[in-house]
Design a protein around this motif. Sequence first.
Motif, mmCIF file in Angstrom:
data_model
loop_
_atom_site.group_PDB
_atom_site.id
_atom_site.type_symbol
_atom_site.label_atom_id
_atom_site.label_comp_id
_atom_site.label_asym_id
_atom_site.label_seq_id
_atom_site.Cartn_x
_atom_site.Cartn_y
_atom_site.Cartn_z
ATOM 1 N N ILE A 20 12.452 36.011 -14.877
ATOM 2 C CA ILE A 20 12.963 37.341 -15.225
ATOM 3 C C ILE A 20 11.997 38.051 -16.159
ATOM 4 O O ILE A 20 11.697 39.244 -15.988
ATOM 5 C CB ILE A 20 14.354 37.228 -15.867
ATOM 6 N N VAL A 21 11.500 37.328 -17.162
ATOM 7 C CA VAL A 21 10.549 37.925 -18.101
ATOM 8 C C VAL A 21 9.328 38.449 -17.356
ATOM 9 O O VAL A 21 8.877 39.591 -17.573
ATOM 10 C CB VAL A 21 10.138 36.897 -19.175
ATOM 11 N N GLN A 22 8.777 37.649 -16.467
ATOM 12 C CA GLN A 22 7.593 38.070 -15.714
ATOM 13 C C GLN A 22 7.901 39.269 -14.820
ATOM 14 O O GLN A 22 7.080 40.183 -14.702
ATOM 15 C CB GLN A 22 7.073 36.900 -14.873
ATOM 16 N N GLU A 23 9.070 39.266 -14.192
ATOM 17 C CA GLU A 23 9.473 40.384 -13.333
ATOM 18 C C GLU A 23 9.594 41.672 -14.139
ATOM 19 O O GLU A 23 9.116 42.737 -13.708
ATOM 20 C CB GLU A 23 10.804 40.053 -12.660
ATOM 21 N N LEU A 24 10.227 41.598 -15.304
ATOM 22 C CA LEU A 24 10.406 42.791 -16.127
ATOM 23 C C LEU A 24 9.079 43.327 -16.643
ATOM 24 O O LEU A 24 8.820 44.539 -16.611
ATOM 25 C CB LEU A 24 11.337 42.484 -17.299
ATOM 26 N N ILE A 25 8.227 42.439 -17.114
ATOM 27 C CA ILE A 25 6.928 42.865 -17.639
ATOM 28 C C ILE A 25 6.079 43.493 -16.535
ATOM 29 O O ILE A 25 5.382 44.492 -16.755
ATOM 30 C CB ILE A 25 6.213 41.681 -18.308
ATOM 31 N N ALA A 26 6.174 42.943 -15.324
ATOM 32 C CA ALA A 26 5.433 43.506 -14.191
ATOM 33 C C ALA A 26 5.901 44.917 -13.862
ATOM 34 O O ALA A 26 5.167 45.684 -13.229
ATOM 35 C CB ALA A 26 5.582 42.603 -12.970
ATOM 36 N N HIS A 27 7.118 45.265 -14.306
ATOM 37 C CA HIS A 27 7.656 46.604 -14.074
ATOM 38 C C HIS A 27 7.701 47.422 -15.364
ATOM 39 O O HIS A 27 8.554 48.315 -15.527
ATOM 40 C CB HIS A 27 9.043 46.512 -13.431
ATOM 41 N N SER A 28 6.801 47.089 -16.269
ATOM 42 C CA SER A 28 6.538 47.902 -17.467
ATOM 43 C C SER A 28 7.655 47.890 -18.497
ATOM 44 O O SER A 28 7.787 48.827 -19.295
ATOM 45 C CB SER A 28 6.215 49.362 -17.068
ATOM 46 N N TYR A 29 8.460 46.834 -18.525
ATOM 47 C CA TYR A 29 9.453 46.679 -19.579
ATOM 48 C C TYR A 29 8.834 45.943 -20.769
ATOM 49 O O TYR A 29 7.930 45.104 -20.613
ATOM 50 C CB TYR A 29 10.652 45.876 -19.079
ATOM 51 N N GLN A 30 9.338 46.259 -21.943
ATOM 52 C CA GLN A 30 9.006 45.505 -23.150
ATOM 53 C C GLN A 30 10.086 44.449 -23.311
ATOM 54 O O GLN A 30 11.278 44.775 -23.346
ATOM 55 C CB GLN A 30 8.980 46.420 -24.369
ATOM 56 N N VAL A 31 9.692 43.189 -23.395
ATOM 57 C CA VAL A 31 10.652 42.094 -23.374
ATOM 58 C C VAL A 31 10.575 41.283 -24.659
ATOM 59 O O VAL A 31 9.486 40.935 -25.123
ATOM 60 C CB VAL A 31 10.397 41.165 -22.169
ATOM 61 N N LYS A 32 11.738 40.999 -25.209
ATOM 62 C CA LYS A 32 11.866 40.077 -26.332
ATOM 63 C C LYS A 32 12.576 38.829 -25.839
ATOM 64 O O LYS A 32 13.563 38.926 -25.106
ATOM 65 C CB LYS A 32 12.668 40.707 -27.475
ATOM 66 N N GLY A 33 12.070 37.675 -26.240
ATOM 67 C CA GLY A 33 12.675 36.430 -25.798
ATOM 68 C C GLY A 33 13.129 35.579 -26.965
ATOM 69 O O GLY A 33 12.382 35.393 -27.938
ATOM 70 N N LEU A 34 14.360 35.064 -26.878
ATOM 71 C CA LEU A 34 14.878 34.190 -27.923
ATOM 72 C C LEU A 34 14.224 32.825 -27.813
ATOM 73 O O LEU A 34 14.236 32.200 -26.745
ATOM 74 C CB LEU A 34 16.401 34.052 -27.789
#
Length: 286
Positions: A20-34
């Motif tokens: 999910i993190v990789q998918e979101l980042i590939a679509h220009s989202y900024q992601v924070k992970g716990l």
Amino acid sequence: MSISHSVFVTGGTGNIGSAIVQELIAHSYQVKGLCKTAQSAHKATQLGATAVMGSLCEPQSWLSTLADCRAIIHTACTFDAQMGETDAALMRAIADQAMTRSTPLIVIYTAGCWTYGSHDAVITETTPKYSVADFRWMLDNQAWLRDKENIDLRVVSPANVVREEEHYLPPILSWELQRCGHPVLPQGEAQTWSLVERKNLAELYRLVLERGKSGEEYIGSAEHRAPLASLLRQLSEQPIECGQAALWAEQYGSWTEGYALQQVFSSEKAMRELGWQPRLFLPPSV
């Protein structure tokens, strides 16, 4: 980066969460992970996410970071005797934090296919749920969160999740192949499971974030009737030992009763409403 493109992910370095993190980042989202450990934080950083140190058991230490996030995608679970209570406490804390926001917090909650129980008919989002006991809390915690003010709850219910890198074999079958030296199945050789590849599933999570409706659930399944015996025979020529459900419970825990359920899932709703495309990965001969 605007709040509309900032997403918090629990379990972001796990099997589903990392995809999910990789998918979101590939679509220009900024992601924070716990992240609970330094090792997890390092992996999150390598994936391109911002690591937020903390644990599911102590949400107060990291909940403030949700203030500038549009959504939280919840894929993590402690998988211990208190997992239901831990999840309930986390949902309460998230609901409290949401009350401080000017806009609703999107909560994408991961449910399990085993919350449906066994069914003769094809399972859709409207099928009655008869959850295995160990995961009944998923339904209870969703129900509690569903009507909370300033929470936009959306639910993803994945089928059994597999990885392309592991020949699409469900993890427990790989564990048993290594442990026993020969392939093992909980029931008979005719048994099938609904499967979905984790990267394909990650696409569904993104679409639920972008196009999903508040209060709705979306099933993620691609290979609806994957023949387990055929998958195993691709990796081992040894005879398959069947009827091992009771031994799995002794070896891994009572939660494994889910593997003996009769289930065939449909993803028609996700395809129709979100435009998700399940990717088939088994050759016709399997």
